[in-house]
Design a protein around this motif. Structure first.
Motif, PDB file in Angstrom:
ATOM      1  N   SER A 127       0.629  -1.012  -0.270  1.00 24.17           N
ATOM      2  CA  SER A 127       0.054   0.254   0.188  1.00 24.17           C
ATOM      3  C   SER A 127       0.083   0.361   1.705  1.00 24.17           C
ATOM      4  CB  SER A 127      -1.379   0.398  -0.327  1.00 24.17           C
ATOM      5  OG  SER A 127      -1.415   0.534  -1.723  1.00 24.17           O
TER       6      SER A 127
ATOM      7  N   HIS B 248       3.563   1.479   2.577  1.00 24.32           N
ATOM      8  CA  HIS B 248       3.826   2.878   2.263  1.00 24.32           C
ATOM      9  C   HIS B 248       3.086   3.819   3.210  1.00 24.32           C
ATOM     10  CE1 HIS B 248       5.142   1.197  -1.692  1.00 24.32           C
ATOM     11  NE2 HIS B 248       6.070   2.097  -1.500  1.00 24.32           N
TER      12      HIS B 248
ATOM     13  N   GLY C 282       4.647  12.024   0.890  1.00 24.17           N
ATOM     14  CA  GLY C 282       4.517  10.571   0.777  1.00 24.17           C
ATOM     15  C   GLY C 282       3.120  10.159   0.365  1.00 24.17           C
ATOM     16  N   SER C 283       2.110  10.859   0.878  1.00 20.34           N
ATOM     17  CA  SER C 283       0.727  10.539   0.515  1.00 20.34           C
ATOM     18  C   SER C 283       0.464  10.813  -0.959  1.00 20.34           C
ATOM     19  CB  SER C 283      -0.240  11.362   1.374  1.00 20.34           C
ATOM     20  OG  SER C 283      -0.152  10.999   2.731  1.00 20.34           O
TER      21      SER C 283
ATOM     22  N   HIS D  41       2.467   8.361  -3.169  1.00 18.02           N
ATOM     23  CA  HIS D  41       1.840   7.042  -3.167  1.00 18.02           C
ATOM     24  C   HIS D  41       0.595   7.033  -4.041  1.00 18.02           C
ATOM     25  CE1 HIS D  41      -1.108   4.078  -1.602  1.00 18.02           C
ATOM     26  NE2 HIS D  41      -0.058   3.285  -1.601  1.00 18.02           N
TER      27      HIS D  41
ATOM     28  N   THR E 182       0.989   4.331  -6.926  1.00 24.55           N
ATOM     29  CA  THR E 182       0.121   3.172  -6.775  1.00 24.55           C
ATOM     30  C   THR E 182      -1.071   3.260  -7.718  1.00 24.55           C
ATOM     31  OG1 THR E 182       0.817   3.026  -4.468  1.00 24.55           O
ATOM     32  CG2 THR E 182      -1.107   1.748  -5.102  1.00 24.55           C
TER      33      THR E 182
ATOM     34  N   SER F 116       7.834   2.837  -6.910  1.00 23.41           N
ATOM     35  CA  SER F 116       7.237   2.444  -5.636  1.00 23.41           C
ATOM     36  C   SER F 116       8.283   1.974  -4.632  1.00 23.41           C
ATOM     37  CB  SER F 116       6.202   1.333  -5.873  1.00 23.41           C
ATOM     38  OG  SER F 116       5.456   1.081  -4.703  1.00 23.41           O
TER      39      SER F 116
ATOM     40  N   GLY G  78       8.459   8.512  -5.391  1.00 23.81           N
ATOM     41  CA  GLY G  78       8.442   7.616  -4.243  1.00 23.81           C
ATOM     42  C   GLY G  78       9.673   7.736  -3.353  1.00 23.81           C
TER      43      GLY G  78
ATOM     44  N   GLU H   9       9.755   8.349   1.150  1.00 26.94           N
ATOM     45  CA  GLU H   9      10.440   7.470   2.099  1.00 26.94           C
ATOM     46  C   GLU H   9      11.604   8.181   2.771  1.00 26.94           C
ATOM     47  OE1 GLU H   9      11.581   3.869   0.220  1.00 26.94           O
ATOM     48  OE2 GLU H   9       9.526   3.154  -0.061  1.00 26.94           O
TER      49      GLU H   9
END
Length: 498
Positions: A310, A313, A335-336, A339, A343, A387, A395, A399
């Motif tokens: 985490s 990320h 991205g938030s 994640h 996650t 991830s 994901g 990125e």
């Protein structure tokens, strides 16, 4: 609608705390599920468009301070609101069991409602109040329902790398460390808010047009603890490894997003001052990407591995924010959210494994889960490849957009610096792939060694897992659902709109 969406889970949560001896655990979890579902539906219905403040509520609160009960959903906050409510629903579904403590369900609802309040606040003081409301309940979640095992530093009694110790010692220690770090960050944040209010003569996010550099530094440090950015991250691995499953999910999917959302609004409200801080945010983010990846490769405890991942990320999110561009904002929000979903799934599955084997040690769980618990293994491998950024899953876009934001540089970072941190971030992508492939090899593949506690996904776990898998696939195939809320739209998905 927004007032009701915040009030319903908060009131139900308080009622469950006070009436915990009168309500069965399964009933409490069902009540929590209904309350969070109502909040999710209301936030979905309140949306009026990306160019408006949806469902705005603005009434007097503390006149001498100029503070108002000012709430609303914006293009920046709406994805966070939906994700938080969605994760809250799944946490309550996860707790549908006879042995669930009603008080735990109540705390989950209060934490979720407080976090929703942060994302819905358009007044800085109200933002801070909601920000703090979630801290104490999370301490109780970790301290009272946390894990009873710690990594041993001395002689190993059973050869597993773990030994049993009193839960109130280890869990409370991790919870207290979490509280001390976040309260310290909150103190810095409060001072920064005071400086901004004095400079702008307003607490309303819609009226603030800047602030002094000192305020930007303090606010960034406050949010950096929550995100967390290296070197302010040391509370995270222990808190995750000791927290119960729903605690770990809320920490990763919701609490960390309070930090990234705070950094996003800081970069937009205090743009001139934040520009001076942005290179340091980018540097801290990239250091976190590399360092956490190396730390992940050394982990045996699956929950600690996910916790360290985490940090990496969130490093990509910090890098995107530091560019202060439209694509950077889109990357940070996407991205938030990605994640939070990915996650969250990883922590739910690691919780399933820990429930079965009594530990998250990959060595103790053993290899060959494909043969032993096929659906659990498939779900874990799916979450792992999501991830690490497999194309077609959520994901990937978080990125990729962050890397593109750094590549396009913008007006804040110099080109040599931006491309240098970009290079390290790309290296981080490779390292992330390496440690997740290692985890897949250690758990899913290899010669199976059957154990008496082997058990595949049950109905509750399947419902939660399917909901998250479906969300990750949908956002992976249609990233425009979030990206389309902003001015930037990548060419590859230009035809995909919300």
């Amino acid at each position: 609608m927004i007032t009701a969406a915040l009030t319903i889970p908060f009131v139900v949560g308080l009622a469950l705390l006070f009436l915990r001896k009168l309500v069965a655990g399964r009933t409490a979890a069902w009540l929590g599920t209904v309350a969070m579902t109502a909040a999710l539906v209301l936030f979905a219905l309140v949306w009026e468009g990306k160019d408006k403040i949806s469902g705005e509520v603005d009434v007097a609160w503390i006149d001498p301070l100029g503070a108002r009960l000012h709430l609303g959903a914006t293009a920046l906050s709406w994805p966070f609101l939906l994700m938080t409510a969605f994760i809250g629903v799944l946490c309550c579904v996860w707790l549908i069991a006879d042995d669930t403590a009603p008080a735990l369900v109540g705390l989950v609802l209060i934490i979720s409602a407080s976090s929703l309040g942060v994302f819905a606040s358009l007044d800085l003081l109200l933002f801070f109040v909601f920000f703090e409301l979630a801290l104490i309940p999370m301490w109780f979640v970790i301290a009272w329902w946390g894990s009873s095992t710690v990594r041993s530093s001395g002689h190993l009694d059973d050869g597993s790398g773990f030994k049993n110790v009193p839960a109130e010692v280890t869990a409370r220690s991790a919870a207290t460390r979490f509280l001390l770090f976040t309260v310290t960050g909150s103190a810095l944040l409060l001072v920064g808010i005071v400086l901004v209010a004095r400079d702008s003569r307003s607490l309303q996010l819609t009226e603030i047009g800047g602030g002094p550099l000192a305020a930007a530094i303090l606010i960034v440090l406050g949010f950096a603890v929550k995100t967390p950015l290296v070197p302010l991250h040391t509370w995270l691995p222990d808190a995750h490894s000791k927290a119960p499953t729903v605690g770990s999910v809320l920490l990763a999917a919701v609490f960390l997003k309070l930090g990234t959302y705070g950094l996003i609004i800081t970069s937009t409200l205090l743009s001139e001052s934040f520009a001076d801080v942005a290179p340091y945010v980018a540097g801290a983010g990239v250091v976190g990407i590399i360092w956490s990846a190396l730390a992940c490769y050394a982990q045996d405890d699956l929950k600690r591995l996910i916790a360290f991942s985490s940090i990496g990320h969130m490093g990509f999110v910090a890098l995107a924010i530091s560019t202060m561009t439209d694509i950077g904002i889109a990357a940070a929000v996407f991205g938030s959210v990605a994640h939070g979903l990915v996650t969250g799934l990883l922590f739910f599955l690691s919780g399933s494994l820990k429930d079965r084997f009594g530990t998250a040690s990959m060595r103790v769980i053993g290899r060959g889960l494909y043969a032993r618990t096929p659906w659990l293994a498939v779900a874990f491998v799916f979450a792992a490849v999501a991830s690490l950024g497999l194309p077609g899953l959520a994901g990937f876009w978080g990125e990729l957009l962050s890397l593109r934001a750094a590549y396009e540089v913008g007006d804040v970072l110099s080109k040599p610096y931006a491309w240098t941190v970009l290079g390290f971030a790309v290296l981080g992508v490779a390292l992330t792939t390496a440690y997740f492939v290692r985890a897949i090899r250690l758990l899913a593949q290899g010669e199976p060694v059957a154990q008496d506690v082997d058990r595949d996904l049950d109905l509750r776990e399947s419902v939660v897992g399917f909901a998250l898998v479906a969300s990750i696939v949908v956002l992976g195939l249609a990233p425009g659902l979030i990206v389309g809320l902003y001015d930037f739209q990548p060419v590859a998905v230009g035809a995909v709109t919300p």
